[in-house]
Design an enzyme around this catalytic site. Structure first.
Site, PDB file in Angstrom:
ATOM      1  NE  ARG A   1      -2.545  -1.570   3.245  1.00 32.98           N
ATOM      2  CZ  ARG A   1      -2.694  -2.725   3.492  1.00 32.98           C
ATOM      3  NH1 ARG A   1      -2.931  -3.826   2.592  1.00 32.98           N
ATOM      4  NH2 ARG A   1      -1.754  -3.134   4.836  1.00 32.98           N
TER       5      ARG A   1
ATOM      6  CD  GLU B   1       1.029  -9.660  18.512  1.00 29.88           C
ATOM      7  OE1 GLU B   1       0.421  -9.427  17.515  1.00 29.88           O
ATOM      8  OE2 GLU B   1       0.489 -10.104  19.423  1.00 29.88           O
TER       9      GLU B   1
END
Ligand code: AMP
Length: 180
Positions: A67, A104
């Protein structure tokens, strides 16, 4: 912030959709496709992104897959700079440099062409959104590996709670259109 800029930012904000639980449960996905879809917000977003960097002699805008490509090329054009894509592994055809960063769970790698720019070139790093700051930090490492000078960061959205902007070097200019 002047009144007109505030109105523009409010308009842009209205054209960002929150999609709950995408791509997985618990994630509030900030969808910028309405910004792209509306010709006025498409034009205004590029202009507002470019404004703080107009006199900064940017040689290249580095955009993060995927993006970061959407407004990154317009931003480069507005600044009369070149555009350089940073991509996921195995996508760029010529010789690359890579940087790996922690997620994460697990890790991720990004790549850039080795001959993307020359030593000392002034680079603006752009992405649609900064969350933890891991990918923007890795992009910085890549640019610095090749001797580039990161002189700015440009994001449409910062997820404020994650404080990703704090991961980036203090002395470098950071511009965020919307803190959500
Ligand atoms: P980070 O490396 O954690 O700063 O994550 C930033 C990257 O992940 C950007 O390329 C974003 O497009 C994407 N991203 C992370 N969180 C979101 C979110 N909530 N909505 C949309 N994109 C996101």
């Amino acid at each position: 912030m002047d009144g007109v800029k505030q109105q523009i930012i409010a308009l842009l904000k209205k054209n960002i959709r929150n999609i709950p639980d995408f791509p997985k449960p618990g994630i509030q996905f900030k969808d910028i496709t309405p910004l792209l879809q509306n010709p006025d917000t498409l034009e205004l977003t590029s202009q507002v992104l470019a404004r703080p960097f107009r006199k900064k002699n940017i040689d290249y805008v580095v955009g993060l897959e995927s993006r970061g490509f959407l407004f990154g090329t317009n931003l480069a054009q507005d600044l009369h700079a070149g555009f350089i894509p940073i991509r996921k592994p195995g996508k760029l055809p010529a010789e690359t440099v890579s940087a790996t960063y922690a997620l994460e769970y697990g890790e991720d790698t990004i790549e850039m062409h080795k001959d993307a720019f020359s030593k000392g070139d002034r680079i603006l790093v752009h992405d649609d959104l900064i969350a933890t700051g891991g990918s923007a930090k890795a992009a910085t490492d890549l640019v610095q590996k090749l001797g580039g000078d990161v002189v700015g960061y440009s994001f449409i959205i910062a997820l404020e709670a994650l404080e990703g902007v704090n991961m980036l070097p203090d002395h470098i200019q950071k511009e965020v259109l919307l803190s959500l």
